[in-house]
Design an enzyme around this catalytic site. Structure first.
Site, mmCIF file in Angstrom:
data_model
loop_
_atom_site.group_PDB
_atom_site.id
_atom_site.type_symbol
_atom_site.label_atom_id
_atom_site.label_comp_id
_atom_site.label_asym_id
_atom_site.label_seq_id
_atom_site.Cartn_x
_atom_site.Cartn_y
_atom_site.Cartn_z
ATOM 1 C CG ASN A 32 -0.288 0.025 2.526
ATOM 2 O OD1 ASN A 32 0.942 0.045 2.594
ATOM 3 N ND2 ASN A 32 -1.059 0.010 3.597
ATOM 4 C CG LEU A 33 3.344 2.125 -2.603
ATOM 5 C CD1 LEU A 33 3.259 2.993 -3.863
ATOM 6 C CD2 LEU A 33 4.709 1.433 -2.551
ATOM 7 C CG ASN A 99 -1.951 -2.423 9.162
ATOM 8 O OD1 ASN A 99 -2.574 -2.275 8.112
ATOM 9 N ND2 ASN A 99 -0.652 -2.676 9.189
ATOM 10 C CB SER A 124 10.109 -9.885 15.181
ATOM 11 O OG SER A 124 10.961 -9.212 16.071
ATOM 12 C CE1 TYR A 152 6.851 -5.528 14.217
ATOM 13 C CE2 TYR A 152 8.338 -5.906 16.077
ATOM 14 C CZ TYR A 152 8.040 -6.040 14.736
ATOM 15 O OH TYR A 152 8.914 -6.688 13.910
ATOM 16 C CE LYS A 156 6.155 -8.747 12.636
ATOM 17 N NZ LYS A 156 5.837 -8.911 11.218
ATOM 18 C CG PHE A 181 17.918 -12.717 16.145
ATOM 19 C CD1 PHE A 181 17.164 -13.785 15.655
ATOM 20 C CD2 PHE A 181 18.091 -12.617 17.514
ATOM 21 C CE1 PHE A 181 16.606 -14.736 16.522
ATOM 22 C CE2 PHE A 181 17.544 -13.564 18.382
ATOM 23 C CZ PHE A 181 16.812 -14.627 17.883
ATOM 24 C CG ASN A 182 18.690 -6.468 16.254
ATOM 25 O OD1 ASN A 182 18.311 -7.482 16.829
ATOM 26 N ND2 ASN A 182 18.578 -5.277 16.791
ATOM 27 N NE ARG A 296 15.630 1.551 22.782
ATOM 28 C CZ ARG A 296 15.828 1.179 21.516
ATOM 29 N NH1 ARG A 296 15.701 2.082 20.548
ATOM 30 N NH2 ARG A 296 16.175 -0.040 21.209
ATOM 31 N N GLY A 298 12.752 -0.735 28.458
ATOM 32 C CA GLY A 298 12.396 -1.986 27.772
ATOM 33 C C GLY A 298 13.582 -2.711 27.147
ATOM 34 C CG ASP A 299 16.853 -1.045 24.819
ATOM 35 O OD1 ASP A 299 15.992 -1.511 24.053
ATOM 36 O OD2 ASP A 299 17.579 -0.078 24.524
#
Ligand code: UD1
Length: 353
Positions: A32-33, A99, A124, A152, A156, A181-182, A296, A298-299
């Site tokens: 949907n860009l 979504n 993820s 998020y 997943k 992973f990342n 930060r 939650g890290d």
């Protein structure tokens, strides 16, 4: 094989399309860009040297998506579509659940209707929650599922569950779940790469903007973690290796023994924030200014995978070095003068307040 790639104009989708063509597969792309540009499709076409059928369609729009299923024929779907900004998902949970879940269900229902049995899902490492101990194995998530830290990640995990239940109920349905992973870096051509909207939240795109002068310095979130230099350790994987990982899973669809596969896609090696900064400097012969700031929220200290299952069963291995990840990231950022000219001004304004 001909494959419908949902979200194919995005960061990982675009690289995967390139690797699919390299191995002789073809695609139909829908996007949907919302978080990508038509130019990405043009650049993919430049790399592969052929046009790809593209439809600007939102995968939550069943009517429109059905017209693509009617018009095109394909044997499998790769689901990359979905919102992916962790911080934003905390602020807009309903939009994320609507979504991400809606688009996945819409695709799966249409697959059912049109007798398409094979799907690959972009999941993820976030499904492992915050207490899984690295190196993480695929089986580790059963005890960690209620420790996911953001909507998020929950979407997943929910889509994984939907796929598992569907696979249980229908033995002709075949699903591959890939836990990334990342992912970092860009295609060697410098034509496609990661282009986040606004100020990036993730480390590598942020470093890229500091490297090209669009942001003044990097904030290193904490140097008091239980790691070798005190900064967070992650499993960075070159996006091209990740894309090749998707292609390697296609052979699962011929396997008659089972109909659900889950793989970690990572290198299995941990790299700290300061390691990555150093590699970026060395790879591109420049210097990255940084400041150590507080942690930060939650890290966690370390997150890296055990990639053995994918290595052995798929005969796939992430082979590109951290140096190559940094070099390609800079090349893309530099070549494309992508969004960000305004970023320095924004940060200046923020500072003034
Ligand atoms: C996050 C998401 C993950 C997603 C990934 C995308 C969570 C729990 N996980 O992972 O689902 O797939 O992004 O790659 O949110 N850092 C800094 N300065 C910055 C940015 C980051 O020091 O400006 C540090 C972080 O503290 C962390 C490391 O860099 O130690 C990596 O952070 P990031 O790139 O945001 O990825 P993750 O949080 O690991």
């Amino acid at each position: 094989m001909r494959i419908l790639v949902a979200g194919g104009a995005g960061y990982i989708g675009s690289h995967t399309i390139v690797e699919l063509y390299k191995k002789g597969h073809t695609v139909v792309c829908v996007d949907n860009l919302y978080n990508s540009k038509l130019k990405v499709i043009k650049n993919i076409e430049k790399i592969i040297g052929t046009n790809i059928p593209f439809y600007k369609v939102d995968c939550c729009n069943k009517k429109k998506l059905e017209t693509v299923f009617k018009k095109e024929s394909f044997e499998a779907v790769i689901m990359f579509q979905g919102y992916k900004a962790v911080g934003e998902s905390v602020k807009k949970p309903l939009e994320y659940y609507r979504n991400n879940i809606d688009s996945a269900l819409t695709i799966l229902e249409l697959m059912d209707k049109f007798n398409i049995h094979n799907v690959i899902f972009s999941s993820s490492a976030t499904v492992y929650g915050k207490n899984c101990k690295s190196p993480i194995k695929e089986s580790d998530n059963s005890q960690c599922l209620n420790e996911i830290t953001n909507p998020y990640g929950e979407t997943k995990a929910m889509i994984e569950r939907i796929l598992m239940d569907k696979a249980k109920s229908d033995k002709t349905f075949k699903a591959v779940i890939l836990r990334y992973f990342n992912p970092v870096g860009a295609h060697e051509s410098g034509l496609i790469g990661e282009d986040p909207n606004g100020i990036p939240n993730n480390l590598m795109p942020y470093i890229a903007k500091v490297a090209t002068g669009k942001l003044p310095y990097l904030n290193v979130y904490g140097n008091d973690y239980k790691t070798k230099d005190g900064t967070g350790v992650r499993d960075y994987i070159h996006v091209v290796d990740l894309a090749i990982g998707h292609v390697a899973t296609i052979k699962c669809f011929n396997n008659k023994k089972t109909n659900l596969w889950i793989y970690n896609l990572g290198t299995g090696k941990g790299t700290s924030v300061l390691d990555l900064v150093k590699e970026y400097e060395n790879a591109n012969k420049l210097s990255i200014k940084y400041k150590i700031v507080g942690r930060r929220e939650g890290d966690i200290d370390k997150l890296y995978c055990n990639p053995k299952r994918a290595n052995e069963e798929l005969n796939w291995q992430a082979s590109r070095t951290v140096n190559a990840m940094c070099e390609s990231s800079y090349k893309y950022e530099f070549n494309n003068k992508i969004s960000g000219g305004e970023l320095c001004q924004k940060t200046k304004k923020l500072k003034k307040k």
